[in-house]
Design a protein around this motif. Structure first.
Motif: not given
Length: 260
Positions: A83, A135, A138-140, A142-143, A185, A188
């Motif tokens: 991570k 995991q 994912a935030p990157y 999605i952004a 996902l 998103d």
């Protein structure tokens, strides 16, 4: 004559300048993927445990790369390290648009001799780390707005191969993971697909398992009468990572020369 990576038509213009992270990108199939994305103009970071091979790859590709690839040394069996490497890649690249979950270890193991430790270690490197890399990424993704994950599975679990049951179980599980992540996902804007290679002839495979007779036997089963190499999965991977496949998710592409 088989084409080299550099001879392949890399017509995926939207990948130019994209942040791409590839697990296990320092050798074998992973090195071909790293090279292909670099030559497509992407900003590439790759994670690997083999420092010598990875540094050599960076130097070779940097001579004419638009963006020098970044090597991140990490043992993906350590989830915190995995991570952290994803986070470092995103920070260095200015975000992530693509995650290629390629890292795997196809060591053979005898069913009657498998211990809990062997089973757990195999599942960790072949399945668990894929989940946690996805995991972390994912935030990157999605952004980014239109991110993509490409998971590498295998046709091995469909061939009734008895010599590596934990590995083939993990490779089957990757398809379940792919479809589940696609469902989660997709709203998103992140697509999740998989590639199922057949017998890809790499130097490691030839050194450890493959004989000339074994390669010939598989080629005989294929519709395409030639050995498959790492470059054969590069085009499908670039396709699934790019906007050329913008309407595809929860799918997989089989690259096996026509065995199945």
């Amino acid at each position: 004559m088989e084409e080299s990576v550099t001879a392949l038509p890399l017509g995926f213009a939207d990948l130019s300048g994209r942040g791409v992270v590839i697990t296990g990108g320092g050798s074998g199939i992973g090195a071909a993927l790293t090279e292909g994305f670099v030559r497509a103009g992407a900003k590439v970071a790759f994670i690997d445990i083999n420092e010598e091979a990875s540094l050599s790859l960076v130097e070779r590709l940097s001579a004419d790369a638009i963006h020098r690839p970044l090597f991140l040394h990490a043992d993906l069996r350590d989830m915190d390290a995995a991570k952290a490497a994803i986070g470092e890649a995103a920070s260095h690249l200015g975000g992530l648009g693509v995650l290629v979950n390629n890292a795997a270890l196809d060591d053979r193991h005898e069913f009657l001799e498998v211990t809990e430790e062997i089973w757990d270690a195999n599942q960790t490197i072949n399945l668990k780390q894929m989940f946690f890399c996805a995991q972390a990424a994912a935030p990157y993704l999605i952004a980014d707005g239109h991110g993509a994950i490409v998971n590498f599975s295998s046709i091995s679990f469909m061939l009734n191969m008895g010599g590596m049951p934990s590995y083939t179980t993990a490779k089957a599980g990757i398809l379940g993971l792919t479809k589940s992540l696609a469902g989660r996902l997709g709203p998103d804007g992140v697509r999740v697909n998989a590639i199922l290679p057949g017998m890809i002839v790499t130097e490691r495979q030839k050194r450890l398992w493959l004989t000339d007779e074994g390669i010939a036997a598989m080629v005989d089963r294929q519709c395409l009468k030639r050995s498959l190499t790492a470059e054969d999965v590069l085009g499908p991977c670039l396709f699934l990572a790019s906007r050329a496949s913008a309407g595809m998710t929860a799918q997989w592409i089989t690259v096996d020369g026509g065995v199945l």
